[in-house]
Design an enzyme around this catalytic site. Structure first.
Site, PDB file in Angstrom:
ATOM      1  N   ASP A 198       0.862  -1.173   0.000  1.00 23.50           N
ATOM      2  CA  ASP A 198       0.000   0.000   0.000  1.00 23.50           C
ATOM      3  C   ASP A 198       0.907   1.234   0.000  1.00 23.50           C
ATOM      4  O   ASP A 198       2.099   1.135   0.331  1.00 23.50           O
ATOM      5  CB  ASP A 198      -0.879  -0.034   1.254  1.00 23.50           C
ATOM      6  CG  ASP A 198      -1.679   1.228   1.443  1.00 23.50           C
ATOM      7  OD1 ASP A 198      -2.391   1.624   0.503  1.00 23.50           O
ATOM      8  OD2 ASP A 198      -1.588   1.827   2.532  1.00 23.50           O
ATOM      9  N   ASP A 250      -0.238   5.080   0.973  1.00 26.00           N
ATOM     10  CA  ASP A 250      -0.515   6.013   2.069  1.00 26.00           C
ATOM     11  C   ASP A 250      -0.448   5.299   3.411  1.00 26.00           C
ATOM     12  O   ASP A 250      -1.149   4.306   3.636  1.00 26.00           O
ATOM     13  CB  ASP A 250      -1.912   6.620   1.912  1.00 26.00           C
ATOM     14  CG  ASP A 250      -2.051   7.468   0.664  1.00 26.00           C
ATOM     15  OD1 ASP A 250      -1.115   8.214   0.356  1.00 26.00           O
ATOM     16  OD2 ASP A 250      -3.097   7.379  -0.002  1.00 26.00           O
ATOM     17  N   ASP A 304      -1.542  -0.745   6.005  1.00 18.48           N
ATOM     18  CA  ASP A 304      -1.677  -0.117   7.323  1.00 18.48           C
ATOM     19  C   ASP A 304      -3.113   0.061   7.789  1.00 18.48           C
ATOM     20  O   ASP A 304      -3.344   0.704   8.813  1.00 18.48           O
ATOM     21  CB  ASP A 304      -1.016   1.268   7.301  1.00 18.48           C
ATOM     22  CG  ASP A 304      -1.845   2.283   6.520  1.00 18.48           C
ATOM     23  OD1 ASP A 304      -2.243   3.317   7.095  1.00 18.48           O
ATOM     24  OD2 ASP A 304      -2.117   2.035   5.332  1.00 18.48           O
TER      25      ASP A 304
END
Length: 213
Positions: A9, A11, A165
């Site tokens: 991922d 961001d 996250d």
């Protein structure tokens, strides 16, 4: 190494992009005279792409064509101002360098708009393939972007792992049939990741590299 490919991922995982997203959201809100959003509000809004971000950030009265116009304004502004405060998290460049040295294929799979995802990847991680959200591909947690990235890399899902996250990343990995390494330094934190079902959660880039080896 355990894996032939590692998908990340963007961001909250590779890059701390929150400040620039907050600035972009509040620029649009300010231009239209709408109430601004706090950093913590925007932190909870991100993860499902620009459309969902703006659906959450804008007043509920902004709908239809008006919403589409404002969404375009946000995308254009953010694309032009996405590297003001954005930077890699500590240790991430070293992790990517170690994986590259070991011959492990890597790529970014993000719900950011595809153009922005590619811009940021090229700026901070030259040569790293990047796959962002497009109108013809469902956003995460759909596994479609993951499968597209793996197909491009020429690696089977059985030989890959996803790193993220958020609860969206937990669901994405599950839907794609990939194991997940969750990172606690991003936009959600350890407790939210555990509640979402993440079995492996790391707190530093060094710990992440050990999990991936």
């Amino acid at each position: 190494m355990k894996y032939k490919a590692i998908l990340f991922d963007m961001d909250g995982t590779l890059l701390d992009t929150l400040a620039d997203m907050v600035s972009a959201v509040n620029h649009i809100l300010s231009v239209h005279g709408w109430p601004l959003r706090t950093t913590e509000e925007v932190r909870t809004f991100v993860g499902n792409g620009a459309r969902r971000l703006m659906e959450r950030a804008l007043p509920p009265t902004v709908t239809g064509e008006d919403f589409e116009t404002v969404l375009t304004e946000y995308r254009d502004w953010y694309q032009a101002h996405n590297c003001v405060d954005t930077a890699p998290y500590a240790g991430i460049p070293a992790v990517l360098a170690a994986l590259d040295a070991a011959g492990i294929k890597t790529a970014v799979v993000s719900n950011k708009p595809d153009a922005t995802t590619k811009t940021l990847a090229a700026r901070f991680f030259p040569g790293l393939p990047a796959f962002g959200q497009r109108d013809d591909v469902p956003p995460k947690p759909s596994p479609d972007l993951v499968f597209r990235a793996l197909d491009t890399l020429g690696v089977a899902a059985a030989d890959a792992i996803y790193v993220g996250d958020s609860e969206v990343d937990v669901a994405t990995a599950r839907n794609a049939g990939l194991p997940l390494a969750a990172v606690s330094w991003g936009f959600r934190g350890r407790q939210a990741l555990a509640e979402a079902g993440a079995a492996v959660i790391v707190d530093t880039a060094a710990e992440l590299l050990e999990v991936l080896r």
